[in-house]
Motif scaffolding. Structure first.
Motif, PDB file in Angstrom:
ATOM      1  N   LEU A 120      30.560  45.155  33.003  1.00 23.36           N
ATOM      2  CA  LEU A 120      30.033  43.726  33.667  1.00 23.36           C
ATOM      3  C   LEU A 120      30.710  42.274  33.593  1.00 23.36           C
ATOM      4  O   LEU A 120      30.730  41.775  34.920  1.00 23.36           O
ATOM      5  N   GLY A 121      31.633  42.250  32.768  1.00 25.34           N
ATOM      6  CA  GLY A 121      32.394  41.397  32.656  1.00 25.34           C
ATOM      7  C   GLY A 121      33.666  40.502  33.473  1.00 25.34           C
ATOM      8  O   GLY A 121      33.637  40.178  34.531  1.00 25.34           O
ATOM      9  N   THR A 122      34.422  42.221  33.705  1.00 21.12           N
ATOM     10  CA  THR A 122      35.218  42.602  34.912  1.00 21.12           C
ATOM     11  C   THR A 122      34.518  41.979  36.800  1.00 21.12           C
ATOM     12  O   THR A 122      35.049  41.383  37.248  1.00 21.12           O
ATOM     13  N   LEU A 123      33.537  42.595  36.070  1.00 19.82           N
ATOM     14  CA  LEU A 123      32.753  43.014  37.814  1.00 19.82           C
ATOM     15  C   LEU A 123      32.152  41.184  38.403  1.00 19.82           C
ATOM     16  O   LEU A 123      32.850  40.510  39.572  1.00 19.82           O
ATOM     17  N   PHE A 124      32.028  40.340  37.114  1.00 14.20           N
ATOM     18  CA  PHE A 124      32.012  39.309  36.878  1.00 14.20           C
ATOM     19  C   PHE A 124      33.019  38.262  37.978  1.00 14.20           C
ATOM     20  O   PHE A 124      33.061  37.352  38.900  1.00 14.20           O
ATOM     21  N   LEU A 125      33.976  38.243  37.083  1.00 14.36           N
ATOM     22  CA  LEU A 125      35.064  37.631  37.334  1.00 14.36           C
ATOM     23  C   LEU A 125      36.176  38.334  38.571  1.00 14.36           C
ATOM     24  O   LEU A 125      35.855  37.042  38.917  1.00 14.36           O
TER      25      LEU A 125
END
Length: 238
Positions: free
Chosen positions: A82-87
């Motif tokens: 989720l963090g990679t997706l958001f960034l």
């Protein structure tokens, strides 16, 4: 004016094409990879921390908090996805202020790929949390009649994710292109700022929706605390 970065072709040999979507997608991935390597170098566990590490911890802590608020326990298990997706989505939006930059999220192929990642991640996390048997049973809850409807729901929400992100990103790029043609001074600056804000909001919404779908797939099959207390209360009455 072009409607999608897919229309900007940098190199072509026969049916093989390298367009702006491919170029800027790989450029963003390379930038995020190099940035993560640089910002995570020489991390300290002592009292004194560099500004770089403080900035990193603020971002990671903020994302973890949002994941936990959605209902996902052990947020660190889902942070990498989720963090990679958001960034990625945030970075793709921020760079729209650079002249000549083509946001890959304005392409249906990119948004479809991102939605497909969520589509694959949901059952993966669900199976990892519940086991394959319990996860497959969830498609037939509360009755077996719900099986086709649950399958359609999985497919339709994936399509909705792709169309939502593509529509919002493409509309911003179209409006900016039209205003650049009509009034190439003041309005494009305002719309660029507005498009940047819209991109940030869409990145947040897309990530939160992905977290909600994962939370639904990984929810515990055990009775809730409220139900357990109610059952204990009934047993004490008798």
């Amino acid at each position: 004016m072009h409607l999608s970065p897919d229309m900007v072709i940098y190199w072509q040999f026969g049916f093989v094409k390298i367009n702006a979507t491919i170029v800027f997608t790989w450029a963003l991935m390379l930038l995020l990879t190099l940035g993560s390597v640089l910002i995570t170098r020489n991390l300290s566990t002592k009292l004194y921390r560099s500004r770089r590490q403080n900035f990193l911890e603020i971002i990671v802590t903020g994302i973890e908090k949002q994941i936990e608020e959605v209902g996902l326990r052990h947020a660190n298990k889902y942070l990498s996805f989720l963090g990679t997706l958001f960034l990625f989505l945030v970075t793709a939006s921020i760079f729209t202020i650079i002249p000549g930059y083509e946001p890959p999220t304005a392409s249906l192929s990119t948004t479809a790929a991102l939605a497909l990642c969520v589509f694959i991640a949901v059952p993966m996390f669900g199976i990892a949390e519940q086991g394959i048997g319990n996860y497959l049973k969830s498609y037939m809850a509360p009755t077996k009649i719900m099986l086709p409807f649950n399958i359609i729901s999985e497919l339709s929400r994936t399509l909705a994710l792709a169309v939502r992100l593509f529509g919002n990103m493409m509309s911003g790029a179209m409006i900016l292109g039209i205003l650049l043609t009509i009034t190439p001074f003041i309005f494009p600056i305002v719309m660029t700022a507005l498009g940047l804000l819209t991109g940030m909001v869409q990145a947040y919404i897309f990530t939160i929706l992905a977290a909600v779908y994962i939370a639904a797939a990984t929810r515990s099959r055990e009775p809730s605390e409220l139900s357990t207390k109610a059952n204990e209360y009934r047993s004490n009455e008798f």
